[in-house]
Design an enzyme around this catalytic site. Structure first.
Site: not given
Ligand code: HT7
Ligand code: ZN
Length: 852
Positions: A259, A261, A293-294, A316
Site C-alpha cells: 500500500m 501510503n 509500483h508503490e 492503478e
Molecule cells: N493501492 C493499493 C490497493 C489496495 C490495497 C492494498 C493492501 C490492502 C488492501 C488494499 N485495498 C486496496 C495497492 C496498490 O495497487 O498499489
Molecule cells: Zn497500485
C-alpha cells in the site's frame, strides 16, 4: 446492499483544511482524538448557503465526545457514520473535534487500524479510515495531516516527516494534502535497514525498511529496487521525491501486496523480504516490481489522486504501466512483455469473458474492494500503452508533463486524463474513451489477399455482450503489423494501423511476393486475434519474426493448436511442433529467458479458455491427461537437447538475482521439468540436494511432485524451514498445486488440519485455498470435492476477513465453460454460499454477480 453509481457523483459539502490526530494505542481500547478544520465547499451552493448537512463516515467506532467550535454535539452516530445537521453548523469554517475508541486487536478484517504479531498497523484504502475515526472518507477530500502517537512501543511511524519524538510518543507532519485512504500509522518493536538517496535537485532522503528483528538481512534487494525506482522516475518521468524520509514497513498479516501510503508504504512481508535461500527469482522480480509500483504512486495516485473510486484505473492502470516499463528497463522488454501478456490473458481475459466482466472504469459497485481487479489494473495499463502507441513517445511525455502540471494536488477523473492528451496532441479521444467505459475483449478477425504486388489486410472487430452491456460499438485499435518475405527477410518494419471501424482494410503496395504477416506485434492492443494460419506459417514466424513477442506468440499458437487436436481428436503431438521447439531450445543466440518462456506450454486453464472460445466444452481431466502426454512426448523427442541445455545453463558462483542469471536458471529449470519425465527424477533429486538457492530447490521439488515423487524432499524442506512462515507458505502451496487431480482436495484438506495452518493469516490461507483454484484438473475434479472445499472455507473466512474471502471466490467465475454436471456442482456451492446468513457485502456481491 446499496448500489453506488458514477452517474450520481456529487462533490463533498465541506472541504478539510487540516487534520490533527492523536492516537493513544492499546490493543482493545485505542483512543483517537481528532481535530478537523472544515469549510463549506464553494462548489456546493447549498453548503455555502448553510443548508447542507455534514455527513461523516464512521464504522465500528465508540464515540466518546464530539464538538463543533468547542460546543459539544448531541448527534448520535448510526451504523455507517454521523450526520451533523446544517442547523448545527457555523456559517463559515469551523473546527470539528471528536474522541473515539477502537479495538485494533479484534480487527480481523485487516482494514482500518489492526494488529499483526504485536505490531499496530493500518490499511485505509479504499474505505478503511472510517474505521479509525469520523471523517469524510472519500478521495476528493484532501488535507494535510498532523499526527501524534502515544505508545510504549519503540518505533512509532506515520506519514510525512517526523517533527518530534520522546519516550512514549512521536509526532509526524505530512504537508502534502492527501485523501484519508493514504493515511498510515505503524507502531512496533521494529528494526530498520537504512540507506539514503539524493534527489536530482539535491534533497537528501532517508530511506528505511522497517522489519521484525531477525529479518534485517533480507531487505537489501528491496532497498536497491527502491533506489533504482527513485532514479528511474526522475530520469523517465521527471518526478522527484518530495519528503525528507521514505519509510517502508513489512507486515505479515496483509490482505494484498502493498500500500502506497504517503511517505509510509506498508508491504506484505512476502513482497519485501528476500534472500537467495528463501526467495525465488520470481520473488525477486516481483519485489522489484511492487517496490517500484508503490513508489511510483507517490506521483500517480498520491500527488494526483482519484476524484472517486470509479476512477481507480486513473492511478492503478497508469502506475502498473509505469512499473511494467521500469521492469522492462531493468531486465528485458521482450521477456517482460511476454510475461505481462501471459498474466493479462490468464486473469483479465478470463474475467472479461465471464460474469465478473466490467469496464476499466466501472459505472457502479456495491463494494469497491471487489474492483481491485485485473481489468482495472492490467487492462488499465494496456489502455495507457495503446494511448502511448497512438500518440507516440514524445507526445506521451508532453501529455504526462501537462497532467502533472495541471492536476498536481487534485483529485482527478478519466475525463481530465484524456483531456490532457487531447490538449497536448490535438487528437479527439472520444472513441478511445470506449476502452474505459466498455467491458469485454474485442475479437479481431484477420483475412488477407495478395494480387500484383499489393497485399491487403482485412480487419473486422467484434466484442461479445457483457453483463449490462449488450451493444458494443467499434473501438479504436492500434494494430502493429510487419511483413516478412518468404525467405524470412522483413519487407515492412513495424507499422501501427489505426483501426476505427467495425471493418477496415489496409493495403501494402510494391511487394515482390506474397508476404507473411506478423500481426499485433508487441501485443499492441488487448484483443483476441482470429486468423486461419497454417502450422507452416506459425513455424516460419517462430523461426524468423523480428518482433520477439510475435515470435513467441507463433510458438504459443502452435502449441495450442497441437494441444487442441490432442484433446479434441486424440491426435499425436505434431512432429513439426516438436522440431520447432527443439530449434528454439538449441538456438544459443536467443536469450535463455525467452527460450524458457517458449518451452512453457499453455496452462490447463488457458486451454480450457481456448477450447471454450472455439465452441468446445472443455473437460479439465482430459486436458490434464493430454497435456501431460505432450510434456512426455517433448521430453522423449528432445531428450538430448534438453540434457545439453540443462548442463550448459548451470550458473557458476554465488547466487545473484539479476535477470541474466535468472534467465539461465529459468531455462535450466524448464529443461529439468521435462527431463524428470524420463529419468525417474534422478536429475531433480541431485539438484534438490545441491541447491543453495530457493529457485533451484523449488524447481527440483516441483518436478518431483509432478511425477508423484518428492516425499523425502518435502520432509527435509519442512524440517529446514518450519519456523519461516513465508517459506512454509511455498511448501503448503506446492503440495496442492502439483497434486494429481485425484489427490488435490484431499491434500488441501490434510494441510488445513495442521496446527500451523493459521487460516486467519491471508498468506497462509491463500497458500492452500488459493492454490486449489490454481490446480485446474484438481479444482474441477468431477467429484465436486474441491468446489465444496473452497465454498466451506469462504463461508468460514467471510465473517472475519470479507475482503480476502471475496477475492478468492472469483475462482468460481468460469463455471459457464464447463459441462452440465460441473456447472450444477458449482452453482450448488454458489447457492449454498449465497444462503449463508450474515454474508458480507463483499462476498454477497461477488456471488450474486457470478450467479447472474
Ligand atoms: N493501492 C493499493 C490497493 C489496495 C490495497 C492494498 C493492501 C490492502 C488492501 C488494499 N485495498 C486496496 C495497492 C496498490 O495497487 O498499489
Ligand atoms: Zn497500485
Amino acid at each position: 446492499p446499496r448500489t453506488i453509481r458514477l452517474a450520481e457523483y456529487t462533490p463533498p459539502s465541506h472541504l478539510v483544511e487540516g487534520v490533527e490526530l492523536q492516537f493513544t494505542l492499546a490493543p482493545r481500547t485505542t483512543r483517537v482524538r481528532s481535530a478537523i478544520r472544515f469549510r463549506p465547499n464553494p462548489a456546493r451552493p447549498d453548503a455555502v448557503a448553510g443548508t447542507a448537512d455534514l455527513r461523516l463516515d464512521g464504522e465500528a467506532l465508540t464515540l466518546i465526545r464530539a464538538a463543533i467550535d468547542g460546543t459539544v454535539l448531541a448527534a448520535a452516530p448510526d451504523a455507517t457514520g454521523l450526520t451533523i445537521p446544517a442547523a448545527a453548523l457555523p456559517a463559515g469554517p469551523f473546527l470539528f473535534e471528536a474522541e473515539v475508541e477502537i479495538a485494533p486487536e479484534t480487527n480481523t478484517a485487516l482494514e482500518g487500524l489492526y494488529m499483526s504479531k504485536g505490531m499496530y498497523c493500518t490499511q485505509c484504502e479504499a474505505e478503511g479510515f472510517r474505521k479509525i475515526t469520523f471523517y469524510p472518507d472519500r478521495p476528493d477530500v484532501m488535507a494535510p495531516f498532523k499526527v501524534r502517537i502515544e505508545s510504549d512501543l519503540p518505533v512509532l511511524l506515520s506519514n510525512g516527516d517526523a517533527v518530534g519524538q520522546g519516550p512514549g510518543w512521536a509526532e509526524w507532519h505530512d504537508p502534502w494534502p492527501k485523501p484519508a485512504y493514504l493515511f498510515a500509522l505503524v507502531a512496533g518493536d521494529l528494526v530498520a535497514h537504512s540507506d539514503r538517496f539524493t534527489t536530482r535537485s539535491g534533497r537528501e532522503v532517508a530511506l528505511n525498511i522497517w522489519v521484525r528483528r531477525g529479518d534485517e538481512d533480507r531487505c537489501a534487494y528491496a532497498m536497491d529496487a527502491l533506489k533504482r525506482s527513485m532514479k528511474w522516475d526522475e530520469d523517465t518521468y521527471g518526478r522527484e521525491y518530495d519528503l525528507d524520509v521514505f519509510n517502508i514497513v513489512a507486515v505479515d498479516d496483509f490482505n494484498m501486496g502493498a500500500m502506497e501510503n504517503k511517505g509510509l508504504n506498508i508491504f506484505n512481508s512476502k513482497y519485501v523480504l528476500a534472500s537467495p535461500e528463501t526467495a525465488t527469482d520470481d520473488d525477486f522480480a516481483r519485489i522489484e516490481a511492487i517496490i517500484a509500483h508503490e513508489y511510483f504512486h507517490n506521483w500517480t495516485g498520491n500527488r494526483i489522486t482519484c476524484r472517486d473510486w470509479f476512477q481507480l484505473c486513473l492511478k492503478e492502470g497508469l502506475t502498473v504501466f509505469r512499473d511494467q516499463s521500469f521492469s522492462g528497463d531493468m531486465r528485458s522488454h521482450a521477456v517482460k512483455r511476454i510475461e505481462d501478456v501471459l498474466t493479462l490473458r490468464a486473469r483479465q481475459f478470463r474475467e472479461d469473458a465471464g460474469p465478473l466482466a466490467h469496464p476499466v472504469r466501472p459505472a457502479s459497485y456495491q463494494e469497491i474492494n471487489n474492483f481491485y481487479t485485473a481489468t482495472v489494473y492490467e487492462k488499465g495499463a494496456e489502455v495507457i500503452g495503446m494511448l502511448k502507441r497512438l500518440v507516440g513517445d514524445e507526445a506521451y511525455r508532453r501529455a504526462l508533463d501537462l497532467y502533472f502540471e495541471r492536476h498536481d494536488g487534485e483529485a482527478a477523473t478519466i475525463e481530465d486524463w484524456l483531456k490532457v492528451f487531447e490538449d497536448a496532441t490535438g487528437r479527439d479521444l472520444t472513441q478511445f474513451k470506449r476502452w474505459y467505459t466498455d467491458a469485454g475483449t474485442p475479437h479481431l478477425r484477420v483475412t488477407d489477399d495478395y494480387r500484383d504486388g499489393t497485399y491487403v489486410l482485412h480487419l473486422e472487430q467484434q466484442t461479445l455482450p457483457t453483463p449490462g452491456q449488450p451493444e458494443k460499438p467499434p473501438r479504436v485499435i492500434p494494430v502493429a503489423v510487419g511483413l516478412l518475405n518468404p525467405n524470412g527477410d522483413e519487407v515492412l518494419p513495424t507499422r501501427v494501423l489505426e483501426m476505427t471501424e467495425a471493418r477496415q482494410s489496409f493495403s501494402f503496395e510494391g511487394l515482390s511476393a506474397r508476404p507473411v504477416p506478423s500481426i499485433l506485434r508487441g501485443f499492441s492492443a488487448p484483443v483476441i486475434v482470429e486468423r486461419e494460419t497454417s502450422a507452416e506459417e506459425r513455424a516460419f514466424l517462430l523461426a524468423h519474426d523480428t518482433d520477439p513477442f510475435s515470435r513467441w506468440e507463433a510458438g504459443r499458437g502452435l502449441a495450442k493448436e497441437v494441444l487442441v487436436r490432442m484433446v479434441t481428436e486424440g491426435a499425436d503431438p505434431a512432429p513439426g511442433f516438436l522440431e520447432g521447439l527443439g530449434a528454439i531450445l538449441r538456438d544459443d543466440s536467443l536469450d535463455p529467458a525467452f527460450r524458457a518462456l517458449t518451452l512453457r506450454l499453455p496452462s490447463e486453464d488457458d486451454m480450457a479458455q481456448t477450447l471454450h472460445a472455439a465452441g468446445h466444452v472443455p473437460d479439465p481431466t482430459r486436458i490434464h491427461v493430454r497435456r501431460e502426454a505432450l510434456i512426455e512426448a517433448i521430453a522423449r523427442h528432445l531428450a538430448g537437447a534438453l540434457g545439453a541445455t540443462y548442463s550448459a545453463m548451470s550458473v557458476p558462483g554465488p547466487y545473484t538475482p539479476d535477470a541474466g542469471a535468472a534467465g539461465k536458471r529459468a531455462l535450466r529449470g524448464a529443461a529439468l521439468a521435462y527431463l524428470t519425465r524420463i529419468d525417474g527424477g534422478a536429475a531433480a533429486k541431485v539438484q534438490y540436494g545441491v541447491a543453495d538457492n530457493m529457485t533451484e530447490a523449488l524447481q527440483a521439488l516441483s518436478a518431483l511432485l509432478d511425477i508423484g515423487q518428492g516425499a523425502a524432499e518435502l520432509a527435509s524442506f519442512e524440517a529446514r524451514w518450519r519456523d519461516d512462515a513465508l517459506v512454509m507458505d511455498k511448501w503448503f502451496t506446492l503440495q496442492v498445486l502439483h497434486a494429481a487431480p485425484d489427490d488435490c482436495a484431499a491434500n488441501a484438506r490434510a494441510l488445513t488440519e495442521r496446527s500451523d495452518f493459521d487460516w486467519k493469516n491471508p498468506n497462509r490461507f491463500r497458500s492452500v485455498i488459493g492454490a486449489i483454484a490454481a490446480n485446474a484438473a484438481g479444482f474441477h475434479h468431477p467429484s465436486g470435492d474441491s468446489y465444496r472445499f473452497l465454498a466451506d472455507w469462504l463461508i468460514r473466512l467471510d465473517p472475519l476477513n470479507p475482503q480476502t474471502a471475496a477475492r478468492l471466490s472469483a475462482a468460481f467465475d468460469s463455471w459457464a465453460r464447463y459441462d452440465a454436471d460441473r456447472q450444477g456442482l458449482i452453482r450448488d456451492q454458489l447457492a449454498r454460499i449465497a444462503a449463508t446468513p450474515g454474508l458480507s457485502r463483499d462476498l454477497s456481491e461477488m456471488i450474486s454477480r457470478m450467479r447472474g
